[in-house]
Design a protein around this motif. Structure first.
Motif, PDB file in Angstrom:
ATOM      1  N   ALA A 145      27.177  10.840 103.793  1.00 30.86           N
ATOM      2  CA  ALA A 145      26.221   9.900 103.200  1.00 30.86           C
ATOM      3  C   ALA A 145      25.695   8.883 104.211  1.00 30.86           C
ATOM      4  O   ALA A 145      24.628   8.308 104.018  1.00 30.86           O
ATOM      5  N   MET A 146      26.460   8.627 105.283  1.00 32.96           N
ATOM      6  CA  MET A 146      26.014   7.678 106.305  1.00 32.96           C
ATOM      7  C   MET A 146      25.318   8.390 107.463  1.00 32.96           C
ATOM      8  O   MET A 146      24.899   7.743 108.423  1.00 32.96           O
ATOM      9  N   ASP A 193      31.621  10.665 102.174  1.00 33.67           N
ATOM     10  CA  ASP A 193      31.070   9.350 102.525  1.00 33.67           C
ATOM     11  C   ASP A 193      30.551   9.313 103.965  1.00 33.67           C
ATOM     12  O   ASP A 193      29.638   8.543 104.266  1.00 33.67           O
ATOM     13  N   MET A 232      23.013   8.011  99.865  1.00 38.25           N
ATOM     14  CA  MET A 232      24.429   7.911  99.502  1.00 38.25           C
ATOM     15  C   MET A 232      24.854   9.259  98.936  1.00 38.25           C
ATOM     16  O   MET A 232      24.027  10.151  98.739  1.00 38.25           O
TER      17      MET A 232
END
Lengths: 321, 321
Positions: free
Chosen positions: A78-79, A75, A210
């Motif tokens: 993904a950012m 995650d 994402m």
């Protein structure tokens, strides 16, 4: 000293709790402290894995340690965040030293590979459950969100799709195959490599991003909804591994690539002008389709016909979530 | 959309997920984003509560919502951090709308009272387990740790002791009493008020601090160990509520104040010169004793005799962690 306090000391001494830039205070006080740099934001994500729901119980604790951290760190990728640290809330039915040591070893291996440090958490008695909260740094305003896709952008992924779902019958012992099939698929399942470098390279370039955890179609649906756009996916362009194609055949592999979960590769949208420089720099960018005005996700065959399957969701290990 | 995705949307719309300074991006993307201010550090703490271990199951979900957040936020108070945000990893055996609504209401009430915003988390199926990770801001170098106590400092607490342990037989339905006893004790148990303002007022003044969760003697032991000092506690000076004294009698109340857990008031050490200005400003500071050279915690009676009990630990709801 109770056994759970001993476990805290055990983790404080583990390799994953050492080093790490940006950590001002690690395990052992009421809070950990992270340094804040001017002009940066802190990216935070939490993931829970429950025994018997998200992973088979029993399973290899070293592999579980690797996988549980990788899934959470993905995650941050993904950012577009640079990884810094994580906390671990570990609920255990019994205290078994061998299990803990193997789990901590797997955790440490993945922590080293990802560049994150264990800074705290909690250890409690109860049904086996793991909650990881991960922390990363990103320049203010440059985080990759799901909401910036614009009509005309390319739809891209950062690597092969379907390996996670392809591995599942092997993980569950439902099927067997030759080592040249099982080894890469199981490696992908138990030790996914969060695309941290790619995520950071996409800052200021990708319009939305994402990581694929619920399957390409489902996760593209999240981007389409957050960005209020439509996404067209050309089914002929799905990147798939030789092992997956050998194991499941072309139709099965395609289905895994579209609807399988646990891929942990990035899916992102990119203004067309950004593609060539990224490819020239050697980044793994596979163009799958395009962003259009509208809403939802449409899958097209080689002749441009709509072949979108009616069910897009992927059932994780046993049941969603 | 699966029921667990519905729950995510439900929490995203809850009052506790709105507003909040310093939150650049809340629920809904791969990560939440917190703003970082120059010269500040981010304080982070994680707490897990397991049904049947840390709280009775079933219990009132509104009260559980309040208590689960307060217990976690208390660690921010202990560091002198200003509260900002929290994540919630919620594992549920079944999805019951009434339960979720009441839980979210309790959570929102405490979030508003503490000034924290829900910024993310995870919702999974499994045995009822709550993991909160809380975030606060503190000027770099000013966090209150456990390790700075120096011989000569005063040992102080920020409020009455023993109410949490006193409430336990009421919570478990093992005893009953008149409302003037049960109401304040149960209020303390289900809705403890983290001493956030006191923690921030102690920045630059207290030499060490923590919040009392395992009981005064056990937690003083943590300060003594981290600071490599001894602590003397005068048993006559323990602040105790009228309700606790009425309920348990003087000996029982003293035992709860010394060894009971779940107080969530601050215990801290203070150079003597800092005491008068804090008292003059109206802060609740109760001097219990003194920091000395040496190690460990010693309890003294009114004549200065060592009456340290041999067992210091407190058994949480059912069993330690």
């Amino acid at each position: 000293m109770g056994e759970f306090e001993l476990i805290r000391n055990f983790f404080a001494a583990a390799p994953c709790a050492q080093g790490g830039e940006g950590v001002a205070l690690g395990i052992g006080d009421d809070c950990a402290l992270l340094a804040a740099a001017p002009g940066e934001q802190l990216a935070i994500s939490t993931d829970t894995l429950v025994a018997g729901v998200h992973f088979a119980d029993p399973c290899d604790p070293f592999l579980l340690g690797q996988r549980s951290l990788a899934v959470a760190v993905s995650d941050l990728a993904a950012m577009g965040a640079a990884p810094v640290a994580f906390t671990l809330a570990l609920t255990l039915p019994t205290v078994e030293a061998d299990w803990l040591q193997a789990y901590a070893n797997g955790l440490s291996a993945m922590a080293q590979s990802c560049g994150v440090r264990l800074i705290g958490g909690d250890t409690t008695r109860g049904p086996l459950t793991l909650t990881m909260t991960v922390f990363g740094r990103v320049p203010a305003g440059q985080a990759l969100t799901r909401s910036g896709a614009r009509p005309g952008d390319l739809l891209c992924v950062g690597g092969e799709l379907g390996n996670g779902a392809g591995a599942l019958p092997l993980v569950l012992g439902q099927r067997s195959a030759d080592p040249e099939i099982t080894e890469p698929l199981l490696a992908h399942y138990w030790s996914p490599q969060p695309q941290l470098a790619l995520g950071q390279a996409l800052r200021g370039k990708a319009s939305a991003a994402m990581d694929i955890s619920d399957g390409l179609l489902a996760d593209c649906g999240h981007i389409a909804a957050a960005s209020a756009v439509g996404l067209l996916i050309e089914s002929e362009k799905l990147p798939m591994s030789r092992a997956l194609l050998s194991f499941l055949g072309e139709n099965g592999a395609r289905s895994a690539a579209l609807s399988g979960g646990d891929d942990y590769v990035l899916v992102f949208t990119l203004p067309e002008a950004e593609l060539a420089p990224l490819l020239a720099a050697g980044w793994p960018v596979h163009v799958l389709g395009r962003v259009v005005a509208g809403q939802g996700v449409v899958l097209l065959d080689a002749e441009g016909r709509d072949i979108t399957p009616s069910t897009r969701g992927y059932q994780h290990f046993r049941e969603t979530p």
